[in-house]
Design an enzyme around this catalytic site. Sequence first.
Site, PDB file in Angstrom:
ATOM      1  N   ARG A 186      37.021  30.538  49.107  1.00 51.32           N
ATOM      2  CA  ARG A 186      37.521  30.360  47.728  1.00 51.32           C
ATOM      3  C   ARG A 186      38.880  29.702  47.828  1.00 51.32           C
ATOM      4  NH1 ARG A 186      37.596  34.359  42.585  1.00 51.32           N
ATOM      5  NH2 ARG A 186      35.435  33.714  42.739  1.00 51.32           N
ATOM      6  N   HIS A 206      31.941  26.154  40.701  1.00 52.96           N
ATOM      7  CA  HIS A 206      31.715  27.559  41.066  1.00 52.96           C
ATOM      8  C   HIS A 206      30.198  27.717  41.282  1.00 52.96           C
ATOM      9  CE1 HIS A 206      32.374  31.662  41.676  1.00 52.96           C
ATOM     10  NE2 HIS A 206      32.952  32.023  40.558  1.00 52.96           N
ATOM     11  N   GLN A 220      28.426  31.216  41.338  1.00 58.10           N
ATOM     12  CA  GLN A 220      28.321  31.789  39.994  1.00 58.10           C
ATOM     13  C   GLN A 220      27.107  31.215  39.256  1.00 58.10           C
ATOM     14  OE1 GLN A 220      30.458  34.170  38.364  1.00 58.10           O
ATOM     15  NE2 GLN A 220      28.683  34.157  37.027  1.00 58.10           N
ATOM     16  N   ASP A 248      34.030  31.202  29.313  1.00 59.65           N
ATOM     17  CA  ASP A 248      34.858  31.559  30.472  1.00 59.65           C
ATOM     18  C   ASP A 248      36.305  31.645  29.973  1.00 59.65           C
ATOM     19  OD1 ASP A 248      35.804  32.007  33.047  1.00 59.65           O
ATOM     20  OD2 ASP A 248      35.597  29.920  33.700  1.00 59.65           O
ATOM     21  N   CYS A 287      31.206  34.674  32.902  1.00 57.71           N
ATOM     22  CA  CYS A 287      31.262  34.864  34.360  1.00 57.71           C
ATOM     23  C   CYS A 287      32.232  35.975  34.755  1.00 57.71           C
ATOM     24  CB  CYS A 287      31.602  33.555  35.054  1.00 57.71           C
ATOM     25  SG  CYS A 287      33.119  32.817  34.462  1.00 57.71           S
ATOM     26  N   ARG A 315      25.176  38.329  41.012  1.00 56.13           N
ATOM     27  CA  ARG A 315      25.953  37.673  42.075  1.00 56.13           C
ATOM     28  C   ARG A 315      25.498  38.199  43.439  1.00 56.13           C
ATOM     29  NH1 ARG A 315      30.835  35.389  40.937  1.00 56.13           N
ATOM     30  NH2 ARG A 315      30.486  34.542  43.017  1.00 56.13           N
TER      31      ARG A 315
HETATM   32  N1   CP Z   1      33.184  35.352  38.317  1.00 57.20           N
HETATM   33  C1   CP Z   1      33.943  35.483  39.427  1.00 57.20           C
HETATM   34  O1   CP Z   1      33.952  34.627  40.310  1.00 57.20           O
HETATM   35  O2   CP Z   1      34.642  36.644  39.507  1.00 57.20           O
HETATM   36  P1   CP Z   1      35.792  36.932  40.575  1.00 57.20           P
HETATM   37  O3   CP Z   1      36.904  35.932  40.323  1.00 57.20           O
HETATM   38  O4   CP Z   1      36.213  38.337  40.314  1.00 57.20           O
HETATM   39  O5   CP Z   1      35.225  36.744  41.943  1.00 57.20           O
END
Ligand code: CP
Length: 306
Positions: free
Chosen positions: A101, A128, A131, A223, A263, A291
């Site tokens: 990430r 993402h 997601q 989002d 998300c 997820r």
């Molecule tokens: N939706 C998502 O990626 O959540 P986090 O940022 O908590 O990983």
Amino acid sequence: MELDYLSVDDLSPKELGELLDLAADVKARPDAYAGRLADRSVALIFEKPSTRTRVSFEVACVQLGAHPVVLSSSELQLGRGETIEDTGRVLSRYVDAIVLRTFEQERLEVLAAAADVPVVNSLSDFEHPCQALADLLTMRERLGALEGRTLTYLGDGNNVAHSLLLGGAKAGMRVRVATPVGFEPIPQVVQRAGALAVESGGAVEISNDASAAAKGADVLYTDVWASMGQEAEADERMLVFTPYQVTQALVEAAGDDVVVLHCLPAHRGQEIAAEVMDGPRSAVWDQAENRLHTQKALLLRLFSAA
Ligand code: CP
């Protein structure tokens, strides 16, 4: 399937469908997949905060028998200037996959080029894609076949919107994205999603009209208005984005069985009204759970273990 998963576009429509089928089976029969990744190790590197992605990937590894090595950049020499290439080369000698990430998509591409093991994008500023797998599985669970269904995304034309455009178009959906002026998804992604939609029988519609986009939708998705790293813009964004809040009125304007997705993390009263987030059309907790199942499926496919 390519060995890296940096973008939803790394999967063909057929591969995407098969991965979602596998995720559904992993969810239904978790014991059938337990231990499939025994003796594997996966590095999970987070240069940004995470709740869902970090925990679901770590648990996914454990449930499949793999060993997760969870790291923040401040714990690595990355935080003291070691390059992402050298980090990838070294980690490739220890682990069997790297999940990252980070901020720039280019950083993932550089890592993937240097590493000898699969690299997974667990969020960049551009996409993402993990997601999107959970989102599509949740939509399939609620709606059945996705071809011809309308997915409406309201808010910031950000990384989540990009992955939904690509994934929804590959799945044959009509993907509508409504944003404030100046916050549209980037043209390169819209163009690619449009081309995918032509092949799949779907459609891509970009506008600045939240009401029109919500009308008749099968899925309403939103989002946060200020993504990680944009906190300083939060007050300014609040003013511009308020007309794009997913309200009860928009839910009522959508299809009778509309599914509301987010998300997460959510800000009730900003991008989504509390009564919608916690209301009967919301599927956000199933979406968050998915997820885990979709990332287990992704790991199994990356290692050809299912
Ligand atoms: N939706 C998502 O990626 O959540 P986090 O940022 O908590 O990983």
